[in-house]
Design a protein around this motif. Sequence first.
Motif, short mmCIF file in Angstrom:
data_model
loop_
_atom_site.label_atom_id
_atom_site.label_comp_id
_atom_site.label_asym_id
_atom_site.label_seq_id
_atom_site.Cartn_x
_atom_site.Cartn_y
_atom_site.Cartn_z
N ASP A 32 2.83 13.41 -7.60
CA ASP A 32 1.64 14.00 -7.00
C ASP A 32 1.50 15.47 -7.36
OD1 ASP A 32 -0.47 13.59 -4.64
OD2 ASP A 32 0.53 15.51 -4.30
N SER A 33 2.61 16.18 -7.47
CA SER A 33 2.58 17.59 -7.83
C SER A 33 1.95 17.80 -9.21
CB SER A 33 4.00 18.18 -7.81
OG SER A 33 4.01 19.51 -8.29
N VAL A 34 2.30 16.95 -10.15
CA VAL A 34 1.76 17.04 -11.51
C VAL A 34 0.26 16.78 -11.50
CG1 VAL A 34 1.77 15.95 -13.78
CG2 VAL A 34 3.93 16.50 -12.66
N LEU A 35 -0.17 15.74 -10.78
CA LEU A 35 -1.60 15.42 -10.74
C LEU A 35 -2.40 16.51 -10.04
CD1 LEU A 35 -3.14 12.89 -11.82
CD2 LEU A 35 -0.66 12.70 -11.82
N THR A 36 -1.84 17.10 -8.99
CA THR A 36 -2.53 18.20 -8.32
C THR A 36 -2.71 19.38 -9.27
OG1 THR A 36 -1.67 17.55 -6.15
CG2 THR A 36 -2.43 19.81 -6.39
N ALA A 37 -1.66 19.71 -10.01
CA ALA A 37 -1.74 20.80 -10.97
C ALA A 37 -2.76 20.48 -12.06
CB ALA A 37 -0.37 21.07 -11.59
N LEU A 38 -2.82 19.23 -12.50
CA LEU A 38 -3.73 18.85 -13.57
C LEU A 38 -5.19 18.99 -13.13
CD1 LEU A 38 -4.07 17.64 -16.43
CD2 LEU A 38 -4.04 15.37 -15.35
N LYS A 67 0.85 -1.18 0.00
CA LYS A 67 0.00 0.00 0.00
C LYS A 67 0.89 1.23 0.00
CE LYS A 67 -4.19 1.82 2.07
NZ LYS A 67 -5.27 1.57 3.01
N VAL A 68 0.65 2.14 -0.91
CA VAL A 68 1.58 3.26 -1.08
C VAL A 68 1.29 4.40 -0.11
CG1 VAL A 68 2.18 2.78 -3.45
CG2 VAL A 68 0.15 4.11 -3.00
N ASP A 69 0.04 4.68 0.21
CA ASP A 69 -0.30 5.66 1.24
C ASP A 69 -1.78 5.52 1.53
OD1 ASP A 69 -1.78 7.18 -0.63
OD2 ASP A 69 0.03 8.29 -1.20
N ASN A 70 -2.29 6.36 2.42
CA ASN A 70 -3.67 6.23 2.85
C ASN A 70 -4.57 7.32 2.32
OD1 ASN A 70 -3.26 3.94 4.52
ND2 ASN A 70 -2.20 5.24 5.97
N ARG A 71 -4.11 8.13 1.38
CA ARG A 71 -4.94 9.21 0.87
C ARG A 71 -5.96 8.68 -0.11
NH1 ARG A 71 0.32 12.39 -0.09
NH2 ARG A 71 0.27 10.98 -1.82
N ILE A 72 -7.09 9.35 -0.15
CA ILE A 72 -8.11 9.03 -1.13
C ILE A 72 -8.22 10.21 -2.09
CG2 ILE A 72 -10.51 8.35 -1.48
CD1 ILE A 72 -8.92 6.30 0.00
N GLY A 73 -7.16 10.41 -2.86
CA GLY A 73 -7.23 11.29 -4.00
C GLY A 73 -7.11 12.76 -3.78
N TYR A 74 -6.92 13.24 -2.56
CA TYR A 74 -6.89 14.67 -2.34
C TYR A 74 -5.50 15.26 -2.24
CZ TYR A 74 -11.86 15.42 -1.73
OH TYR A 74 -13.19 15.53 -1.96
N GLY A 75 -4.47 14.45 -2.19
CA GLY A 75 -3.14 15.01 -2.04
C GLY A 75 -2.86 15.39 -0.60
#
Length: 339
Positions: free
Chosen positions: A109-115, A4-12
């Motif tokens: 994650d930075s790229v996806l947040t910007a997108l 499991k890579v982390d516990n976030r559900i898509g919000y960064g």
Amino acid sequence: MVVKVDNRIGYGNSHDGIWWLPCLFFILFSFFFSPARAQSLTLVELNCENLFDVSHDSLKQDNEYLPDATRHWTGKRYWRKLNNIAQEILSCRDDGIPDLVALCEVENDSVLTALVRRSLLRNAGYEYLMTSSPDLRGVDVALLYSPFSFAPLNYRSIRITPVQGMRPTRDVLYVSGRLLSGDTLHLFVVHAPSRYGGERHSRPFRLAVADALCQAVDSIAALSPRSAIVVAGDFNDYHHSPILNRLEKHGLSSVTVQARGENGVRGTYRYQGKWQSLDHVLASPSLYNKVDTAFIHSPLFLLEEEPVYGGLRPRRTYNGLRYQPGYSDHLPLVVRFRW
């Protein structure tokens, strides 16, 4: 091995405390909107062609895409690329936004947040999940999802154990979630190793990815034989290849084997004047029977003239080292399911 890579559900990073908001939106949307709308789901698969930011990650070999590198990857070019990818995604559906978007070749994650927060997608309401892989260049896969049509229940990253001679590669992203119809969807996003060194040399590397996928699919099917499973991504292989054949032996069938596009497009990728499909979407039997349409999205703005071989090809971001304000060297696959 599954990790499991982390516990976030898509919000960064900035929204860890309100992970429940997508689920709340999903419940409210399910309650107020008509059942007819809940009976369709549009999935897009797209290789973004090196969607890198302009910052150096000291742990990755991303030097090629920096302002002072040979490609001169500047902030202006980066933001143009983000908006181009956003435009490409939005154009895949003319009656709304795609519900799910499987992305390959995204850096972090930075790229996806910007997108999803700052590009032309900022008003679409997408959330995302992504891997954090050992890939040497820092390339990962991601899933954009609309919280109004898909509520994640669980996700994890599937680490690929390298075989002899194989470099660390991209993890496979696994996500399960609830649809408006009430069904649970199991989705895998994959970007298999390239053909660098030749097809025969690199074939065992892609088969290692196939084996990891098959093991995961089998474990789901063992618990629920009629599970709705979809696998989407860039396999760096064709429909008749060993990796696709192996997946088919484990109950998955390609829903895009006959997919074609407009303007003479017959594949998602064009090499030396020949259309080929390295990108695929496969589904389990219960989901295969729900496919309404499957096609390659190829409007003229995503294409350019092929000067050497004639005809059209994808309008990519770089031709060799020469920059052009294009989109990607791959065209998106679009699959619409109906319940």
